[in-house]
Write an enzyme that holds these catalytic residues in place. Structure first.
Site, PDB file in Angstrom:
ATOM      1  N   TYR A  92      37.602  42.787  52.137  1.00 39.34           N
ATOM      2  CA  TYR A  92      37.169  42.887  50.738  1.00 39.34           C
ATOM      3  C   TYR A  92      35.948  43.793  50.646  1.00 39.34           C
ATOM      4  O   TYR A  92      35.893  44.719  49.843  1.00 39.34           O
ATOM      5  CB  TYR A  92      36.859  41.476  50.224  1.00 39.34           C
ATOM      6  CG  TYR A  92      36.277  41.414  48.828  1.00 39.34           C
ATOM      7  CD1 TYR A  92      37.105  41.526  47.717  1.00 39.34           C
ATOM      8  CD2 TYR A  92      34.913  41.224  48.625  1.00 39.34           C
ATOM      9  CE1 TYR A  92      36.572  41.455  46.427  1.00 39.34           C
ATOM     10  CE2 TYR A  92      34.376  41.153  47.355  1.00 39.34           C
ATOM     11  CZ  TYR A  92      35.209  41.260  46.255  1.00 39.34           C
ATOM     12  OH  TYR A  92      34.680  41.190  44.988  1.00 39.34           O
TER      13      TYR A  92
HETATM   14  N1  LIG Z   1      33.285  36.751  40.439  1.00 39.54           N
HETATM   15  C1  LIG Z   1      32.413  37.344  41.217  1.00 39.54           C
HETATM   16  O1  LIG Z   1      31.470  36.698  41.738  1.00 39.54           O
HETATM   17  C2  LIG Z   1      32.517  38.824  41.465  1.00 39.54           C
HETATM   18  C3  LIG Z   1      31.416  39.466  42.029  1.00 39.54           C
HETATM   19  C4  LIG Z   1      31.489  40.839  42.264  1.00 39.54           C
HETATM   20  C5  LIG Z   1      32.635  41.547  41.942  1.00 39.54           C
HETATM   21  N2  LIG Z   1      33.694  40.892  41.404  1.00 39.54           N
HETATM   22  C6  LIG Z   1      34.870  41.707  41.074  1.00 39.54           C
HETATM   23  O2  LIG Z   1      35.186  41.535  39.722  1.00 39.54           O
HETATM   24  C7  LIG Z   1      36.553  41.852  39.512  1.00 39.54           C
HETATM   25  C8  LIG Z   1      37.180  40.773  38.635  1.00 39.54           C
HETATM   26  O3  LIG Z   1      37.207  39.548  39.345  1.00 39.54           O
HETATM   27  P1  LIG Z   1      36.824  38.152  38.677  1.00 39.54           P
HETATM   28  O4  LIG Z   1      35.615  37.664  39.337  1.00 39.54           O
HETATM   29  O5  LIG Z   1      36.870  38.255  37.209  1.00 39.54           O
HETATM   30  O6  LIG Z   1      38.018  37.251  39.248  1.00 39.54           O
HETATM   31  P2  LIG Z   1      39.368  36.720  38.601  1.00 39.54           P
HETATM   32  O7  LIG Z   1      39.086  35.878  37.419  1.00 39.54           O
HETATM   33  O8  LIG Z   1      40.141  36.140  39.728  1.00 39.54           O
HETATM   34  O9  LIG Z   1      40.073  38.051  38.095  1.00 39.54           O
HETATM   35  C9  LIG Z   1      40.811  38.901  38.939  1.00 39.54           C
HETATM   36  C10 LIG Z   1      41.730  39.726  38.068  1.00 39.54           C
HETATM   37  O10 LIG Z   1      42.450  40.649  38.900  1.00 39.54           O
HETATM   38  C11 LIG Z   1      43.831  40.553  38.586  1.00 39.54           C
HETATM   39  N3  LIG Z   1      44.641  40.857  39.746  1.00 39.54           N
HETATM   40  C12 LIG Z   1      44.625  40.252  40.971  1.00 39.54           C
HETATM   41  N4  LIG Z   1      45.574  40.773  41.759  1.00 39.54           N
HETATM   42  C13 LIG Z   1      46.202  41.734  41.013  1.00 39.54           C
HETATM   43  C14 LIG Z   1      47.300  42.612  41.267  1.00 39.54           C
HETATM   44  N5  LIG Z   1      47.956  42.610  42.439  1.00 39.54           N
HETATM   45  N6  LIG Z   1      47.672  43.456  40.278  1.00 39.54           N
HETATM   46  C15 LIG Z   1      47.051  43.463  39.096  1.00 39.54           C
HETATM   47  N7  LIG Z   1      46.029  42.647  38.794  1.00 39.54           N
HETATM   48  C16 LIG Z   1      45.606  41.790  39.754  1.00 39.54           C
HETATM   49  C17 LIG Z   1      44.028  39.093  38.133  1.00 39.54           C
HETATM   50  O11 LIG Z   1      45.147  38.973  37.251  1.00 39.54           O
HETATM   51  P3  LIG Z   1      46.606  38.485  37.682  1.00 39.54           P
HETATM   52  O12 LIG Z   1      46.444  37.383  38.683  1.00 39.54           O
HETATM   53  O13 LIG Z   1      47.220  38.057  36.385  1.00 39.54           O
HETATM   54  O14 LIG Z   1      47.278  39.704  38.236  1.00 39.54           O
HETATM   55  C18 LIG Z   1      42.756  38.868  37.337  1.00 39.54           C
HETATM   56  O15 LIG Z   1      42.908  39.352  36.021  1.00 39.54           O
HETATM   57  C19 LIG Z   1      37.173  41.964  40.900  1.00 39.54           C
HETATM   58  O16 LIG Z   1      37.335  43.316  41.234  1.00 39.54           O
HETATM   59  C20 LIG Z   1      36.149  41.315  41.807  1.00 39.54           C
HETATM   60  O17 LIG Z   1      36.187  41.825  43.104  1.00 39.54           O
HETATM   61  C21 LIG Z   1      33.661  39.554  41.162  1.00 39.54           C
END
Ligand SMILES: NC(=O)c1ccc[n+]([C@@H]2O[C@H](COP(=O)([O-])OP(=O)(O)OC[C@H]3O[C@@H](n4cnc5c(N)ncnc54)[C@H](OP(=O)(O)O)[C@@H]3O)[C@@H](O)[C@H]2O)c1
Length: 264
Positions: free
Chosen positions: A154
Site C-alpha cells: 500500500y
Molecule cells: N481513511 C484513512 O485513514 C486514509 C488515510 C490516507 C489515505 N486514504 C485514502 O483515501 C482513499 C479513500 O479511502 P477511504 O478511507 O475513504 O476508504 P473507504 O471508505 O474504504 O473507500 C474506498 C473507496 O474505494 C473504492 N474501491 C475499492 N476498491 C475499488 C476497485 N477495485 N475499483 C473501484 N473502486 C474501488 C471503494 O468502493 P467499492 O468498494 O464500491 O468499489 C470505496 O468507494 C483511498 O485511496 C485511501 O488509500 C485513507
C-alpha cells in the site's frame, strides 16, 4: 480549479473520503459523476449530491479490471460531455507482512491503488491538455510519505503515485492542467475494514488510527481549498501529519516514535 459549474468524475465515491468529497464538490456547484464498484451505494451518493443542489449520476467501475477502463472513460466523457476534474480517490488498504503477502494480493493492491488511478489519468488528461485546462486530483495519504509495518505494498503504491504525479506536473508546467495530491492522515472510514491481509481476506475491523481520525466530511471540507487553488500537495489530518515533517528533518527520532507508538 474552482469547482463551481465544472464537471467532476470522482472514483471511490461509495464511501468515506470519496463520498464526502463528491458531496462537498456538489455543494460547491460541481456536476458529479460518481464511480466505484457498488452501484447501490453509488446511488446513495448520487442522492446526497442532488440534495446538495447539483446534478449527479453514477457509473460502476472496477479499477482492478484494467481492460474495462478505456470503455469506462469513454462512458464518463459521454455522460459529462467534458471532464474538467478527475478526482481519483478509490483505494484499497493492506494489513499483511512484506514477505508473507501473496504476490497476487500485492499486485491487486498496485492494480487498484496505482495503476487504476494512473490509467484513468492517462485516458482522461489528453483532452484536458488539448483544451488547455483541467485538474487531476489524487488522494494518496501519509503512507505515501513514509513506510509502516504491514502496509508495504500500500505504502509503495502511494509513494509511486507521488512520483508519477510530481513528474507529470513537471512535464507540461504551463499547459493549464493542475495536478493536486491530497495527503490525508487518519480518517474515520471503512479503509481498514476492507484492507487485504496476507492472503487477500478483508482485515474486517476498524483500526485505532481510523477510529481516532478526522471525519471524512472534515477531510473533504479541508480538501476543497487545495482543489480550488490547484495546490500541488496538501496534508490533511491531525498530529500524524507532523510525522511527514519529522521524518524529513529527524528520521531517526521519527522511526523511534513509530516503533514505540505503532501506526494505529
Ligand atoms: N481513511 C484513512 O485513514 C486514509 C488515510 C490516507 C489515505 N486514504 C485514502 O483515501 C482513499 C479513500 O479511502 P477511504 O478511507 O475513504 O476508504 P473507504 O471508505 O474504504 O473507500 C474506498 C473507496 O474505494 C473504492 N474501491 C475499492 N476498491 C475499488 C476497485 N477495485 N475499483 C473501484 N473502486 C474501488 C471503494 O468502493 P467499492 O468498494 O464500491 O468499489 C470505496 O468507494 C483511498 O485511496 C485511501 O488509500 C485513507
Amino acid at each position: 480549479m474552482d469547482p463551481k459549474g465544472k464537471n467532476v468524475w470522482i472514483t471511490g465515491a461509495t464511501s468515506g473520503i470519496g463520498r464526502a468529497l463528491a458531496v462537498e464538490l456538489a455543494r460547491a456547484g460541481a456536476r458529479t459523476l460518481v464511480s466505484s464498484r457498488r452501484l447501490d451505494r453509488l446511488e446513495e451518493t448520487v442522492a446526497a449530491c442532488r440534495m446538495a443542489g447539483a446534478e449527479a449520476s453514477a457509473l460502476a467501475l472496477d479499477l482492478a479490471d484494467a481492460a474495462s477502463l478505456p470503455g469506462k472513460a469513454r462512458e464518463a466523457e459521454r455522460s459529462l460531455g467534458r471532464i474538467d476534474i478527475l478526482a481519483a480517490v478509490a483505494g484499497v488498504g493492506q494489513r499483511g507482512a512484506a514477505l508473507d503477502t501473496e504476490s497476487a494480493v500485492a499486485r491487486r493492491i498496485f492494480e487498484v491503488d496505482f495503476w487504476g488511478t494512473v490509467e484513468l489519468a492517462r485516458l482522461v488528461l489528453p483532452a484536458m491538455y488539448a483544451r488547455g485546462g483541467g485538474q487531476l486530483v489524487v488522494v494518496t495519504g501519509v503512507l505515501g510519505k513514509f513506510g509502516a509495518p504491514r502496509r508495504s505494498f500500500y505504502s509503495a503504491a502511494k509513494h509511486a503515485l507521488h512520483g508519477w504525479c510530481d513528474s507529470l506536473r513537471e512535464e507540461a508546467p504551463g499547459a493549464g492542467v493542475e495536478v493536486t495530491l491530497l495527503v490525508p492522515g487518519w480518517v474515520r472510514t471503512e479503509i481498514s475494514e476492507h484492507a487485504l491481509d496476507d492472503g487477500g481476506a478483508p482485515h474486517g475491523r476498524m483500526d485505532p488510527g481510523q477510529q481516532r481520525g478526522i471525519t471524512p466530511e472534515e477531510c473533504a471540507r479541508r480538501s476543497l481549498p487545495a482543489i480550488t487553488k490547484g495546490l500541488p500537495e496538501q496534508l490533511i489530518g491531525g498530529i500524524e501529519c507532523g510525522g511527514v515533517y519529522l521524518n524529513r528533518i529527524w528520521p531517526g527520532l521519527f522511526r523511534k516514535m513509530l516503533r514505540r507508538r505503532g501506526i494505529g
